[in-house]
Structure formats: structure tokens, C-alpha cells
Design a protein around this motif. Structure first.
Motif, mmCIF file in Angstrom:
data_model
loop_
_atom_site.group_PDB
_atom_site.id
_atom_site.type_symbol
_atom_site.label_atom_id
_atom_site.label_comp_id
_atom_site.label_asym_id
_atom_site.label_seq_id
_atom_site.Cartn_x
_atom_site.Cartn_y
_atom_site.Cartn_z
ATOM 1 N N GLN A 16 0.806 -1.088 -0.041
ATOM 2 C CA GLN A 16 -0.013 0.098 -0.052
ATOM 3 C C GLN A 16 0.901 1.184 0.014
ATOM 4 O O GLN A 16 0.328 2.248 -0.641
ATOM 5 C CB GLN A 16 -1.090 -0.138 1.196
ATOM 6 N N LYS A 22 -9.130 10.929 -2.108
ATOM 7 C CA LYS A 22 -9.767 10.027 -1.116
ATOM 8 C C LYS A 22 -8.938 8.760 -1.101
ATOM 9 O O LYS A 22 -8.682 8.089 0.288
ATOM 10 C CB LYS A 22 -11.167 9.902 -1.189
ATOM 11 N N ASP A 61 -6.822 6.832 2.093
ATOM 12 C CA ASP A 61 -7.295 5.803 2.404
ATOM 13 C C ASP A 61 -6.105 4.480 2.618
ATOM 14 O O ASP A 61 -5.958 3.350 3.343
ATOM 15 C CB ASP A 61 -8.326 5.018 1.577
ATOM 16 N N LYS A 66 -10.779 2.451 6.282
ATOM 17 C CA LYS A 66 -11.212 3.306 4.913
ATOM 18 C C LYS A 66 -12.602 3.428 4.551
ATOM 19 O O LYS A 66 -13.158 2.391 4.086
ATOM 20 C CB LYS A 66 -10.490 2.290 3.928
ATOM 21 N N PHE A 116 -12.340 0.692 -4.336
ATOM 22 C CA PHE A 116 -11.607 1.884 -3.660
ATOM 23 C C PHE A 116 -12.324 3.159 -3.810
ATOM 24 O O PHE A 116 -12.155 4.167 -3.220
ATOM 25 C CB PHE A 116 -10.124 2.247 -4.419
#
Length: 312
Positions: A24, A80, A84, A90, A177
């Protein structure tokens, strides 16, 4: 059908990159670089077109609007998503999810109709060049953009209302997502066949109607180009349309693959990966394809940079 205020779900949880927990931070760095580069590229394009009078033509007016759409489209989703990637939880509120869906649908649908307007612009420029400035005056260009936005607003309003008036009781976990149509529909407690059919039909119409208009424009363009006496003339005429054609193929190819199959055999992680290319990479490549490879634009950019250096 229950109202939005009666739903038990108050927020949604994004699980789009949950299977890539170890990557990530790497994804954050990559997406952030692409996002900043996209913003910078679009800012350069818009500034150059505004500051150089030689680019005050209908084609570049539409390109300015296209760059604005691309910038706003990424702004609705990417910031956003970047936050996250760093967050443990998230989440997005129910209202925030609805607003995000409406915004990206509005911009995406308007983008489709704008491409049709750009196709018409190329048709007039090649098939009726003597009356080009009359047929594509500033009022006409603004009217075409306003019509594209009105169509996008209407479609986005209908789809968002249909989706978020569904009851959400069982789950609030979105395997995506951002608040796309299919992931949100999957977590609804139930949805009627009518609502799903309306959504699919609207998605299809947003893709098919502008695409048909573009095809009609290009059939006439090709017919006109084939009548040109010289090979050089045919090449120059077609080269003015090449960038638009590439963007049309990329936009409608990705959009058709995603939105004309609300139920599919693809996994949620595969859908999320496809959406990354559509929401992050396409807005990066579109402006570059349409302008940064254009000799006229490069010359204008050099003039703008030269004047800026002289003033400083």
C-alpha cells in the motif's frame, strides 16, 4: 422501496486494496506521482491555451474543457483513495458516497458527450472549412458544452437516486476503492429488476448515443478526406483527427468494459485493477495524446514560456 433516511447503513468501508496490504505504501507513492503529474499536465495545457491567442479556436476550447473534466474527475476519486492507502479504517459516509458517485458519473457522462461535440468540430473543420468560424462560433461551442453537462447531470442524478434509495441493511463493505455503481449495488439488501434495467439502459445510452454521433461524423470525414487530390492533404487532414480517435477508443473501450456488465465473472480485485487504469491512467494519457504531441501546441507552449521568462 425505503428512503435514504431509513437505511441502517451510515457509512461504507472500502476493501479495494485490502489484498495488497504489504504494497500500500508503494501504491501510494506511485498513485501520488501519477496524480501530481496529471494535475501538472492539465494545468500546463489550460494555461497555455488561455494565454496564447493562436490557440483560441474551437478545438482548443473543447480541449480546455476536456482537461478541466479530467482534473475534476481525478479530484473526486484519487485524493480520497490516497488517504485511504494510509488509513487503518477506509470509510466514507453514506452521503459522501452518494456525492462521490454523482460527481464522477456527472463528469464521466459529460466527458462522453463532449467527445461527440469534439467529433462534430472535426467534421465541420474538414468538411466545411469555409464556414468553420461561423458554424463553430463561441456561442455554439459554449452551447455544446452546456448540452453535454446537462446530459451528464441528468443521467448522474437519475442513477444516483436509484442506487441510494435502495435499502442497505446487510453489509457496508465495498470491494472497491471508490463508490462505483456495481460495488454499491452488490451491498444493497435488494434491488428491483426495474432499477437495474434503468441503470444499465442509461449507461448504455450514455455510451451508444455519443459513439453513434462520433461514427456519423467520422464516416463523413473519411468520405471527404478520400476525395482530397493529394496524399499529403489526406495525411494532414487525418492527422488532425488521430488524437481524438485514440481518446475515443480508450474512453469507450474502458467504459463499455466496466459499465455494460454490472454482473460479471470478474473478481472484485480485477474490477478494482481495471478501474485504476480508467480513473488514474486514462486522465494522465488523454491530455498528453491530444496536445503534448501536437506541434501547434508545442509552439504555443514555447511562446508562453518565453514570454514568462522575459517578464520575470
Amino acid at each position: 422501496m425505503e428512503c435514504v433516511n431509513e437505511t441502517l447503513v451510515r457509512e461504507f468501508v472500502f476493501l479495494g486494496f485490502s489484498s495488497l496490504a504489504g504494497l500500500q505504501r508503494l501504491l501510494l507513492a506511485a498513485f501520488l506521482l501519477v496524480y501530481l503529474f496529471t494535475l501538472g499536465t492539465n494545468a500546463i495545457i489550460i494555461s497555455t491555451i488561455v494565454l496564447d491567442r493562436a490557440l483560441h479556436t474551437p478545438m482548443y476550447f473543447f480541449l480546455t474543457v476536456l482537461s478541466c473534466f479530467e482534473t475534476c474527475y481525478t479530484f473526486v476519486i484519487v485524493p480520497k483513495m490516497l488517504v485511504d492507502l494510509l488509513a487503518q479504517k477506509k470509510t466514507i459516509s453514506f452521503l459522501g458516497c452518494a456525492m462521490q458517485m454523482f460527481s464522477f458519473l456527472f463528469l464521466g457522462c459529460s466527458h462522453s458527450f463532449l467527445l461527440a461535440a469534439m467529433g462534430y468540430d472535426r467534421y465541420v473543420a474538414i468538411c466545411d472549412p469555409l464556414r468553420y468560424t461561423v458554424l463553430m462560433g463561441h456561442g455554439v461551442c459554449v452551447g455544446l458544452v452546456a448540452a453535454a453537462c446537462a446530459c451528464g447531470f441528468t443521467v448522474a442524478q437519475i442513477i444516483t437516486s436509484l442506487v441510494f434509495h435502495l435499502p442497505f441493511h446487510s453489509s457496508n463493505q465495498l470491494h472497491h476503492f471508490f463508490c462505483d455503481i456495481s460495488p454499491v449495488l452488490k451491498v444493497a439488501s435488494y434491488h428491483t429488476h426495474f432499477s437495474q434495467i434503468v441503470i444499465i439502459m442509461l449507461c448504455a445510452l450514455v455510451l451508444i448515443i455519443p459513439l453513434l454521433l462520433i461514427l456519423v461524423s467520422y464516416i463523413r470525414i473519411i468520405s471527404a478526406i478520400l476525395q482530397f487530390p493529394s496524399t499529403v492533404g489526406r495525411y494532414k487532414a487525418f492527422s488532425t483527427c488521430a488524437s481524438h480517435l485514440i481518446i475515443v477508443i480508450v474512453h469507450y473501450g474502458c467504459a463499455s468494459f466496466i459499465y455494460l456488465r454490472l454482473k460479471s465473472n470478474y473478481s472484485s480485485s480485477q474490477d478494482a485493477l481495471i478501474s485504476v487504469s480508467y480513473t488514474i491512467l486514462t486522465p494522465l494519457f488523454n491530455p498528453m495524446i491530444y496536445s503534448l504531441r501536437n506541434k501547434e501546441f508545442k509552439s504555443a507552449l514555447q511562446r508562453v514560456v518565453g514570454r514568462t521568462i522575459c517578464l520575470s
